[in-house]
Design a protein around this motif. Structure first.
Motif, PDB file in Angstrom:
ATOM      1  N   ASN A   1      25.851  42.897  40.450  1.00 27.66           N
ATOM      2  CA  ASN A   1      26.171  44.256  40.889  1.00 27.66           C
ATOM      3  C   ASN A   1      25.817  44.460  42.357  1.00 27.66           C
ATOM      4  OD1 ASN A   1      27.205  45.000  38.407  1.00 27.66           O
ATOM      5  ND2 ASN A   1      25.287  45.880  37.660  1.00 27.66           N
ATOM      6  N   GLN A   2      24.680  43.899  42.768  1.00 21.36           N
ATOM      7  CA  GLN A   2      24.295  44.020  44.168  1.00 21.36           C
ATOM      8  C   GLN A   2      25.286  43.285  45.068  1.00 21.36           C
ATOM      9  OE1 GLN A   2      20.279  42.528  44.224  1.00 21.36           O
ATOM     10  NE2 GLN A   2      19.370  44.562  43.914  1.00 21.36           N
ATOM     11  N   HIS A   3      25.797  42.172  44.552  1.00 21.52           N
ATOM     12  CA  HIS A   3      26.806  41.415  45.317  1.00 21.52           C
ATOM     13  C   HIS A   3      28.027  42.281  45.579  1.00 21.52           C
ATOM     14  CE1 HIS A   3      29.063  38.077  46.807  1.00 21.52           C
ATOM     15  NE2 HIS A   3      29.923  38.059  45.788  1.00 21.52           N
ATOM     16  N   LEU A   4      28.441  43.035  44.550  1.00 23.62           N
ATOM     17  CA  LEU A   4      29.591  43.909  44.723  1.00 23.62           C
ATOM     18  C   LEU A   4      29.254  45.100  45.608  1.00 23.62           C
ATOM     19  CD1 LEU A   4      31.070  43.929  41.099  1.00 23.62           C
ATOM     20  CD2 LEU A   4      32.109  42.918  43.124  1.00 23.62           C
ATOM     21  N   ILE A   5      28.018  45.630  45.400  1.00 22.45           N
ATOM     22  CA  ILE A   5      27.629  46.814  46.171  1.00 22.45           C
ATOM     23  C   ILE A   5      27.505  46.476  47.651  1.00 22.45           C
ATOM     24  CG2 ILE A   5      25.750  48.450  46.556  1.00 22.45           C
ATOM     25  CD1 ILE A   5      25.237  48.329  43.507  1.00 22.45           C
ATOM     26  N   LYS A   6      26.929  45.290  47.935  1.00 20.82           N
ATOM     27  CA  LYS A   6      26.723  44.904  49.329  1.00 20.82           C
ATOM     28  C   LYS A   6      28.045  44.622  50.029  1.00 20.82           C
ATOM     29  CE  LYS A   6      22.068  42.955  48.859  1.00 20.82           C
ATOM     30  NZ  LYS A   6      21.262  41.705  48.940  1.00 20.82           N
TER      31      LYS A   6
ATOM     32  N   PRO B   1      55.990  40.923  45.971  1.00 23.97           N
ATOM     33  CA  PRO B   1      55.690  41.953  44.974  1.00 23.97           C
ATOM     34  C   PRO B   1      54.179  42.061  44.774  1.00 23.97           C
ATOM     35  CG  PRO B   1      57.519  40.629  44.216  1.00 23.97           C
ATOM     36  CD  PRO B   1      57.001  39.971  45.469  1.00 23.97           C
ATOM     37  N   PRO B   2      53.644  43.265  44.656  1.00 22.37           N
ATOM     38  CA  PRO B   2      52.186  43.451  44.608  1.00 22.37           C
ATOM     39  C   PRO B   2      51.548  42.899  43.346  1.00 22.37           C
ATOM     40  CG  PRO B   2      53.318  45.524  44.194  1.00 22.37           C
ATOM     41  CD  PRO B   2      54.368  44.544  44.604  1.00 22.37           C
ATOM     42  N   HIS B   3      50.327  42.412  43.502  1.00 25.17           N
ATOM     43  CA  HIS B   3      49.490  41.999  42.377  1.00 25.17           C
ATOM     44  C   HIS B   3      48.468  43.106  42.131  1.00 25.17           C
ATOM     45  CE1 HIS B   3      50.644  37.608  42.192  1.00 25.17           C
ATOM     46  NE2 HIS B   3      51.187  37.983  43.336  1.00 25.17           N
ATOM     47  N   LEU B   4      48.215  43.421  40.872  1.00 27.80           N
ATOM     48  CA  LEU B   4      47.270  44.476  40.516  1.00 27.80           C
ATOM     49  C   LEU B   4      45.936  43.856  40.130  1.00 27.80           C
ATOM     50  CD1 LEU B   4      46.846  47.553  39.903  1.00 27.80           C
ATOM     51  CD2 LEU B   4      47.434  46.993  37.533  1.00 27.80           C
ATOM     52  N   SER B   5      44.863  44.330  40.750  1.00 24.57           N
ATOM     53  CA  SER B   5      43.524  43.834  40.430  1.00 24.57           C
ATOM     54  C   SER B   5      43.076  44.383  39.081  1.00 24.57           C
ATOM     55  CB  SER B   5      42.536  44.260  41.528  1.00 24.57           C
ATOM     56  OG  SER B   5      41.223  43.888  41.190  1.00 24.57           O
ATOM     57  N   LEU B   6      42.780  43.473  38.143  1.00 24.21           N
ATOM     58  CA  LEU B   6      42.378  43.888  36.787  1.00 24.21           C
ATOM     59  C   LEU B   6      40.896  44.185  36.689  1.00 24.21           C
ATOM     60  CD1 LEU B   6      44.484  41.297  34.761  1.00 24.21           C
ATOM     61  CD2 LEU B   6      44.939  43.735  35.035  1.00 24.21           C
ATOM     62  N   SER B   7      40.121  43.759  37.674  1.00 23.33           N
ATOM     63  CA  SER B   7      38.688  44.024  37.674  1.00 23.33           C
ATOM     64  C   SER B   7      38.191  44.022  39.104  1.00 23.33           C
ATOM     65  CB  SER B   7      37.937  42.974  36.853  1.00 23.33           C
ATOM     66  OG  SER B   7      38.157  41.680  37.388  1.00 23.33           O
ATOM     67  N   GLU B   8      37.032  44.617  39.309  1.00 23.37           N
ATOM     68  CA  GLU B   8      36.458  44.610  40.648  1.00 23.37           C
ATOM     69  C   GLU B   8      35.874  43.238  40.939  1.00 23.37           C
ATOM     70  OE1 GLU B   8      32.971  47.089  42.921  1.00 23.37           O
ATOM     71  OE2 GLU B   8      34.683  48.171  42.089  1.00 23.37           O
ATOM     72  N   THR B   9      36.113  42.751  42.142  1.00 20.54           N
ATOM     73  CA  THR B   9      35.639  41.426  42.501  1.00 20.54           C
ATOM     74  C   THR B   9      35.450  41.353  44.007  1.00 20.54           C
ATOM     75  OG1 THR B   9      36.100  39.059  42.292  1.00 20.54           O
ATOM     76  CG2 THR B   9      37.982  40.494  42.733  1.00 20.54           C
ATOM     77  N   VAL B  10      35.060  40.180  44.480  1.00 23.50           N
ATOM     78  CA  VAL B  10      34.868  39.952  45.907  1.00 23.50           C
ATOM     79  C   VAL B  10      35.760  38.796  46.337  1.00 23.50           C
ATOM     80  CG1 VAL B  10      33.249  39.205  47.704  1.00 23.50           C
ATOM     81  CG2 VAL B  10      32.514  40.832  45.951  1.00 23.50           C
ATOM     82  N   VAL B  11      36.525  39.016  47.393  1.00 22.64           N
ATOM     83  CA  VAL B  11      37.407  37.992  47.951  1.00 22.64           C
ATOM     84  C   VAL B  11      37.179  37.942  49.461  1.00 22.64           C
ATOM     85  CG1 VAL B  11      39.787  37.283  48.368  1.00 22.64           C
ATOM     86  CG2 VAL B  11      39.159  38.237  46.152  1.00 22.64           C
ATOM     87  N   ALA B  12      36.945  36.754  49.984  1.00 20.87           N
ATOM     88  CA  ALA B  12      36.705  36.551  51.422  1.00 20.87           C
ATOM     89  C   ALA B  12      35.574  37.435  51.934  1.00 20.87           C
ATOM     90  CB  ALA B  12      37.984  36.824  52.209  1.00 20.87           C
ATOM     91  N   GLY B  13      34.596  37.700  51.063  1.00 23.06           N
ATOM     92  CA  GLY B  13      33.452  38.519  51.446  1.00 23.06           C
ATOM     93  C   GLY B  13      33.687  40.008  51.370  1.00 23.06           C
TER      94      GLY B  13
END
Length: 546
Positions: free
Chosen positions: A30-35, A398-410
């Motif tokens: 969670n901290q990884h996502l929050i940061k 065509p757009p891709h929809l994010s199914l969950s919150e994640t981190v990409v390229a920081g």
């Protein structure tokens, strides 16, 4: 025994340690996502986000890419309403989305156009991730684009490749000038109609000179129009409570275009379904005798599919929607890539000459190019690759929809984000391509390009680009499954045009104008050039017979 275990101090200690470890890992995640912060983007207005700028700065894709260039970023975040729209122009980041974390971005967002054209999400490309998508993708993989089916449809494709040079031959003979946009788009339209409906024309023609009638022109234009508005930054896609008000005029255009396509498709599909469903879909009556129906085209294939109970696998609505989707998947990229390639090559005669020399060496001038020649036409394919890189028709995939919150390229990518890979941005990224604005097919023949040298000889050039340095065919779970058909259509179109005719700019022009259209990335003006047959006349004349 249970009481002993419960009272055992080592077990209690182990259990407490295990629970604490799980909580610690969850906190760290969670901290990884929050940061992580969102990708950079313009400051959004409350509630409506960047909708005012989206409406004011048309076309929206040019504003988005201009902002990213000005801010020197290869990933950004634009809030339209409460939807984070995340454009990407970096191949490495694109691979993170479509390869490393593909499962998290395997869905599609809903939109007015996608819902309308797909019959309520009954197709493959446009449907959100779920059972319908899995069902329809399985149908396409096994029954429409399989190697066996591709070979089965070979003669139909060749029929339209023959018709292409017959049509241009008639134009060049009578008028000298050829509208290559019409020739390219009608070729792709003809191929898809032939594969789907086993016919080139929607009505019987008394004199068939290879040219389209008003109906075929209207049909192809409607298909291209659907692609312009499919994910065209429609205001009600981001503010759904405004649907029906049609504040930007998109909804009216979408409805009219959809009605035009149905006008041509529905009568054929309904009549064919009725024919197949008679006598439980197995036989039809001819002169009081029952004969087995054999599929003649892809429409027959879709209609004849059965489930485990020997009932029709697809409903009429699914067949109508999937027929449209197969059509649009095959018409735009080959036609646009070849029109742009020819414009660039006519402006650079040395490139055109190299392509002609290769075709003459591989094929000769006593026969026309065939599909079996494609593996040996590396320079022609390099020209097609360069056109895909430099001149895509659509700025974004065509757009891709994010199914969950994640981190990409920081960066934090919220759940529900729309990920759009920029075809234009990837293909013209100066950190990836040397002199990215120049049309240089040779870049795809050298080491580090698509064809690496092995034992002194170049490997076969392919139109695919797995590293996503540009996009010809997308990859991942939502990747293009029609690569073989798309490659054949593109290369046959370009090779037949190069082989069959000498091409020159009109005498009143010093150079072909390479300006882009305002609404998309096609040439601003259709490519009209002079053509002269360069093969023996007998190679054109017999093609009239089908």
């Amino acid at each position: 025994m249970a009481l002993v275990i419960a009272a055992s101090p080592p077990f209690i200690i182990f259990l407490l340690f295990f629970v604490a470890k799980l909580m610690h890992l969850r906190i760290i995640n969670n901290q990884h996502l929050i940061k992580a912060r969102l990708p950079p983007g313009p400051v959004p207005w409350p509630i409506i986000g960047c909708i005012p700028e989206m409406l004011r700065r048309k076309p929206t894709f040019r504003w988005i890419l201009g902002w990213m260039k000005e801010m020197d970023t290869e990933i950004a975040c634009f809030h339209f309403g409460n939807v984070p729209v995340i454009p990407v122009t970096c191949p490495a980041i694109a691979q993170e989305f479509l390869k490393k974390q593909d499962a998290a971005f395997a869905s599609r967002p809903q939109s007015v156009a996608a819902g309308t054209f797909s019959g309520g999400y009954k197709t493959t490309i446009l449907s959100p991730y779920g059972e319908t998508w899995k069902k329809m993708r399985k149908v396409l993989n096994s029954e429409v684009v399989s190697p066996a089916r591709h070979q089965w449809l070979h003669d139909k494709r060749i029929m339209e490749a023959d018709n292409l040079i017959r049509y241009i031959y008639n134009q060049s003979k009578n008028f000298g000038r050829v509208n290559l946009r019409t020739a390219c788009r009608q070729y792709t339209g003809n191929v898809m109609r032939r594969l789907m409906f086993n016919q080139r024309y929607f009505v019987e023609k008394i004199i068939d000179d290879g040219a389209p009638t008003f109906r075929e022109e209207e049909h192809v234009e409607a298909l291209f129009e659907t692609l312009r508005y499919l994910y065209g930054f429609c205001i009600s896609d981001y503010l759904p409570y405004l649907a029906g008000l049609d504040l930007d005029g998109h909804e009216k255009i979408i409805k009219e275009v959809h009605e035009t396509i149905l006008k041509y498709h529905e009568p054929i599909i309904r009549e064919r379904i009725q024919k197949w469903r008679e006598d439980d879909g197995r036989n039809f009556r001819v002169e009081n005798e029952l004969e087995k129906i054999e599929p003649q085209d892809l429409l027959d294939v879709l209609i004849s599919l059965k489930d485990s109970r020997e009932k029709p696998l697809l409903t009429q609505e699914e067949i109508i929607a999937q027929t449209w989707e197969i059509m649009i998947a095959g018409i735009d990229n080959p036609a646009n890539a070849v029109e742009w390639a020819m414009a660039e090559m006519i402006n650079n005669p040395e490139i055109l000459n190299k392509a002609e020399e290769e075709v003459d060496k591989v094929v000769g001038i006593e026969r026309v190019v065939q599909e079996q020649d494609i593996p040996n036409l590396n320079y022609v394919k390099a020209c097609a690759r360069e056109s895909f890189r430099l001149h895509p028709l659509h700025s974004f995939n065509p757009p891709h929809l994010s199914l969950s919150e994640t981190v990409v390229a920081g960066y934090r990518i919220p759940k529900g984000s729309h990920i759009i890979l920029s075809r234009r941005g990837l293909g013209r990224n100066p950190k990836v391509w040397d002199k990215p604005l120049e049309f240089r097919p040779e870049r795809h023949l050298l080491s580090g390009g698509n064809a690496n040298r092995c034992n002194g000889f170049p490997e076969e050039v392919l139109l695919t680009e797995p590293k996503l340095r540009f996009i010809s065919f997308s990859t991942g779970r939502r990747g293009c499954i029609g690569i073989t058909l798309g490659t054949v259509m593109t290369v046959m179109l370009l090779a037949r045009i190069v082989q069959g005719f000498l091409w020159m700019k009109p005498p009143e022009l010093s150079k072909i104008c390479l300006e882009e259209s305002d609404g998309d990335l096609s040439l601003a003006n259709p490519l009209v050039v002079c053509a002269k047959p360069r093969l023996p006349s007998h190679l054109y004349i017999p093609i009239i017979k089908e």
